[in-house]
Design a protein around this motif. Structure first.
Motif, PDB file in Angstrom:
ATOM      1  N   GLY A   1      13.553  17.223  -7.667  1.00  0.00           N
ATOM      2  CA  GLY A   1      13.414  17.918  -6.467  1.00  0.00           C
ATOM      3  C   GLY A   1      12.817  17.392  -5.366  1.00  0.00           C
ATOM      4  N   ASP A   2      11.838  16.354  -5.406  1.00  0.00           N
ATOM      5  CA  ASP A   2      11.135  15.450  -4.459  1.00  0.00           C
ATOM      6  C   ASP A   2      11.904  14.702  -3.918  1.00  0.00           C
ATOM      7  OD1 ASP A   2       8.953  17.294  -4.962  1.00  0.00           O
ATOM      8  OD2 ASP A   2       7.641  15.860  -5.586  1.00  0.00           O
ATOM      9  N   ASP A   3      11.799  14.233  -2.998  1.00  0.00           N
ATOM     10  CA  ASP A   3      12.233  12.973  -2.154  1.00  0.00           C
ATOM     11  C   ASP A   3      11.328  12.091  -1.646  1.00  0.00           C
ATOM     12  OD1 ASP A   3      14.546  11.538  -1.005  1.00  0.00           O
ATOM     13  OD2 ASP A   3      14.615  12.689   0.879  1.00  0.00           O
ATOM     14  N   VAL A   4      11.503  10.919  -1.803  1.00  0.00           N
ATOM     15  CA  VAL A   4      10.381  10.060  -1.152  1.00  0.00           C
ATOM     16  C   VAL A   4      10.975   9.015  -0.344  1.00  0.00           C
ATOM     17  CG1 VAL A   4      10.327   8.519  -3.583  1.00  0.00           C
ATOM     18  CG2 VAL A   4       8.457   8.580  -1.918  1.00  0.00           C
ATOM     19  N   GLU A   5      10.445   8.440   0.540  1.00  0.00           N
ATOM     20  CA  GLU A   5      10.742   7.143   1.198  1.00  0.00           C
ATOM     21  C   GLU A   5       9.495   6.481   1.102  1.00  0.00           C
ATOM     22  OE1 GLU A   5      13.810   6.582   2.828  1.00  0.00           O
ATOM     23  OE2 GLU A   5      14.472   8.594   2.462  1.00  0.00           O
ATOM     24  N   LEU A   6       9.956   5.086   0.732  1.00  0.00           N
ATOM     25  CA  LEU A   6       8.686   4.126   0.624  1.00  0.00           C
ATOM     26  C   LEU A   6       8.802   3.033   1.755  1.00  0.00           C
ATOM     27  CD1 LEU A   6       6.256   2.647  -0.535  1.00  0.00           C
ATOM     28  CD2 LEU A   6       7.987   1.683  -2.271  1.00  0.00           C
ATOM     29  N   ILE A   7       8.282   3.056   2.884  1.00  0.00           N
ATOM     30  CA  ILE A   7       8.114   2.144   4.147  1.00  0.00           C
ATOM     31  C   ILE A   7       6.947   1.134   4.051  1.00  0.00           C
ATOM     32  CG2 ILE A   7       8.299   2.031   6.491  1.00  0.00           C
ATOM     33  CD1 ILE A   7       9.583   5.118   6.346  1.00  0.00           C
ATOM     34  N   PHE A   8       7.561  -0.413   4.105  1.00  0.00           N
ATOM     35  CA  PHE A   8       6.688  -1.276   4.457  1.00  0.00           C
ATOM     36  C   PHE A   8       6.560  -1.691   5.625  1.00  0.00           C
ATOM     37  CE2 PHE A   8       7.828  -1.551  -0.355  1.00  0.00           C
ATOM     38  CZ  PHE A   8       6.636  -2.144  -0.606  1.00  0.00           C
ATOM     39  N   ASP A   9       5.359  -1.404   6.389  1.00  0.00           N
ATOM     40  CA  ASP A   9       5.153  -1.463   7.959  1.00  0.00           C
ATOM     41  C   ASP A   9       3.963  -2.481   8.070  1.00  0.00           C
ATOM     42  OD1 ASP A   9       5.914  -0.927  10.380  1.00  0.00           O
ATOM     43  OD2 ASP A   9       5.494   1.305  10.218  1.00  0.00           O
ATOM     44  N   GLY A  10       4.196  -2.797   9.348  1.00  0.00           N
ATOM     45  CA  GLY A  10       3.045  -3.802   9.545  1.00  0.00           C
ATOM     46  C   GLY A  10       2.830  -5.039   8.740  1.00  0.00           C
ATOM     47  N   ALA A  11       1.480  -4.870   8.482  1.00  0.00           N
ATOM     48  CA  ALA A  11       1.155  -6.202   7.505  1.00  0.00           C
ATOM     49  C   ALA A  11       1.501  -6.056   6.034  1.00  0.00           C
ATOM     50  CB  ALA A  11      -0.441  -6.454   7.632  1.00  0.00           C
ATOM     51  N   GLY A  12       1.860  -4.730   5.823  1.00  0.00           N
ATOM     52  CA  GLY A  12       2.342  -4.433   4.592  1.00  0.00           C
ATOM     53  C   GLY A  12       3.626  -4.845   4.222  1.00  0.00           C
ATOM     54  N   THR A  13       4.542  -5.437   5.408  1.00  0.00           N
ATOM     55  CA  THR A  13       5.912  -6.203   4.966  1.00  0.00           C
ATOM     56  C   THR A  13       5.658  -7.435   4.154  1.00  0.00           C
ATOM     57  OG1 THR A  13       5.742  -7.063   7.090  1.00  0.00           O
ATOM     58  CG2 THR A  13       6.888  -5.252   7.068  1.00  0.00           C
ATOM     59  N   GLN A  14       4.426  -8.016   4.297  1.00  0.00           N
ATOM     60  CA  GLN A  14       4.083  -9.181   3.562  1.00  0.00           C
ATOM     61  C   GLN A  14       4.226  -8.961   1.980  1.00  0.00           C
ATOM     62  OE1 GLN A  14       0.240  -9.845   5.371  1.00  0.00           O
ATOM     63  NE2 GLN A  14       0.990 -11.389   6.561  1.00  0.00           N
ATOM     64  N   TRP A  15       4.149  -7.827   1.566  1.00  0.00           N
ATOM     65  CA  TRP A  15       4.217  -7.415   0.166  1.00  0.00           C
ATOM     66  C   TRP A  15       5.417  -7.617  -0.563  1.00  0.00           C
ATOM     67  CZ3 TRP A  15      -0.014  -7.810  -2.868  1.00  0.00           C
ATOM     68  CH2 TRP A  15      -1.035  -7.293  -2.370  1.00  0.00           C
ATOM     69  N   ILE A  16       6.365  -7.302   0.331  1.00  0.00           N
ATOM     70  CA  ILE A  16       7.704  -7.398  -0.400  1.00  0.00           C
ATOM     71  C   ILE A  16       8.123  -8.774  -1.074  1.00  0.00           C
ATOM     72  CG2 ILE A  16      10.093  -7.209   0.026  1.00  0.00           C
ATOM     73  CD1 ILE A  16       9.620  -5.097   2.137  1.00  0.00           C
ATOM     74  N   PRO A  17       7.984 -10.001  -0.378  1.00  0.00           N
ATOM     75  CA  PRO A  17       8.462 -11.254  -0.975  1.00  0.00           C
ATOM     76  C   PRO A  17       7.365 -11.474  -2.495  1.00  0.00           C
ATOM     77  CG  PRO A  17       8.157 -11.534   1.124  1.00  0.00           C
ATOM     78  CD  PRO A  17       7.773 -10.141   0.859  1.00  0.00           C
ATOM     79  N   GLU A  18       6.133 -11.030  -2.345  1.00  0.00           N
ATOM     80  CA  GLU A  18       5.378 -10.944  -3.553  1.00  0.00           C
ATOM     81  C   GLU A  18       5.689 -10.123  -4.651  1.00  0.00           C
ATOM     82  OE1 GLU A  18       1.211 -11.128  -3.056  1.00  0.00           O
ATOM     83  OE2 GLU A  18       1.418 -12.074  -1.124  1.00  0.00           O
ATOM     84  N   LEU A  19       6.060  -8.881  -4.246  1.00  0.00           N
ATOM     85  CA  LEU A  19       6.440  -7.890  -5.386  1.00  0.00           C
ATOM     86  C   LEU A  19       8.076  -8.194  -5.879  1.00  0.00           C
ATOM     87  CD1 LEU A  19       5.380  -4.537  -3.377  1.00  0.00           C
ATOM     88  CD2 LEU A  19       4.524  -5.755  -5.528  1.00  0.00           C
ATOM     89  N   GLU A  20       8.762  -8.968  -5.177  1.00  0.00           N
ATOM     90  CA  GLU A  20       9.916  -9.372  -5.527  1.00  0.00           C
ATOM     91  C   GLU A  20       9.958 -10.390  -6.778  1.00  0.00           C
ATOM     92  OE1 GLU A  20      13.409  -8.452  -4.935  1.00  0.00           O
ATOM     93  OE2 GLU A  20      12.672  -6.787  -3.892  1.00  0.00           O
ATOM     94  N   ASP A  21       8.748 -11.190  -6.706  1.00  0.00           N
ATOM     95  CA  ASP A  21       8.491 -12.160  -7.702  1.00  0.00           C
ATOM     96  C   ASP A  21       8.058 -11.676  -9.012  1.00  0.00           C
ATOM     97  OD1 ASP A  21       7.567 -14.167  -9.547  1.00  0.00           O
ATOM     98  OD2 ASP A  21       6.022 -14.869  -8.008  1.00  0.00           O
ATOM     99  N   GLU A  22       9.015 -11.744  -9.922  1.00  0.00           N
ATOM    100  CA  GLU A  22       8.904 -11.218 -11.572  1.00  0.00           C
ATOM    101  C   GLU A  22       7.635 -11.520 -11.986  1.00  0.00           C
ATOM    102  OE1 GLU A  22      12.471 -12.185 -13.707  1.00  0.00           O
ATOM    103  OE2 GLU A  22      13.659 -11.178 -12.379  1.00  0.00           O
TER     104      GLU A  22
END
Length: 118
Positions: free
Chosen positions: A36-57
């Motif tokens: 029943g919950d809905d969540v949006e996870l937004i990487f914003d500002g310097a947080g966008t730098q995490w995506i390439p790191e988190l994509e790494d297995e």
């Protein structure tokens, strides 16, 4: 039913930043796993730098990220400003540019989302 927008603003430079990232991912996971919950996870500002790191297995937090990845998006403007635009474009993570190149926080509030920042 709860609507939550988890916004990761923490960069990648310190242990404290990593702690904020992990806490944000854990919070997003809790909402995602609650019926029943809905969540949006937004990487914003310097947080966008995490995506390439988190994509790494090989990342210590890749598995946690995978648990909430389908709910993730990134700020379009900030991805460019923080030099990760190309890396994010190589993924299927959506970039948001609703308000002057950034995600629209107002529209989330208008849709009754609680905004939680990390």
């Amino acid at each position: 039913m709860t609507n939550a927008a988890i916004v990761i603003l923490a960069g990648t430079e310190s242990h404290a930043d990593m702690g904020r990232l992990v806490n944000g991912l854990e919070a997003a996971k809790e909402f995602a796993q609650t019926d029943g919950d809905d969540v949006e996870l937004i990487f914003d500002g310097a947080g966008t730098q995490w995506i390439p790191e988190l994509e790494d297995e090989e990342s210590d937090y890749h598995e946690l990220y995978q648990a909430v990845r389908e709910d993730a998006a990134a700020c379009d403007f900030c991805a460019g400003a923080f030099g990760v635009e190309d890396a994010i474009n190589e993924t299927d993570i959506v970039t948001l540019d609703d308000h002057d190149g950034h995600p629209s926080v107002r529209s989330l509030v208008d849709d009754d989302y609680e905004i939680i920042t990390f």
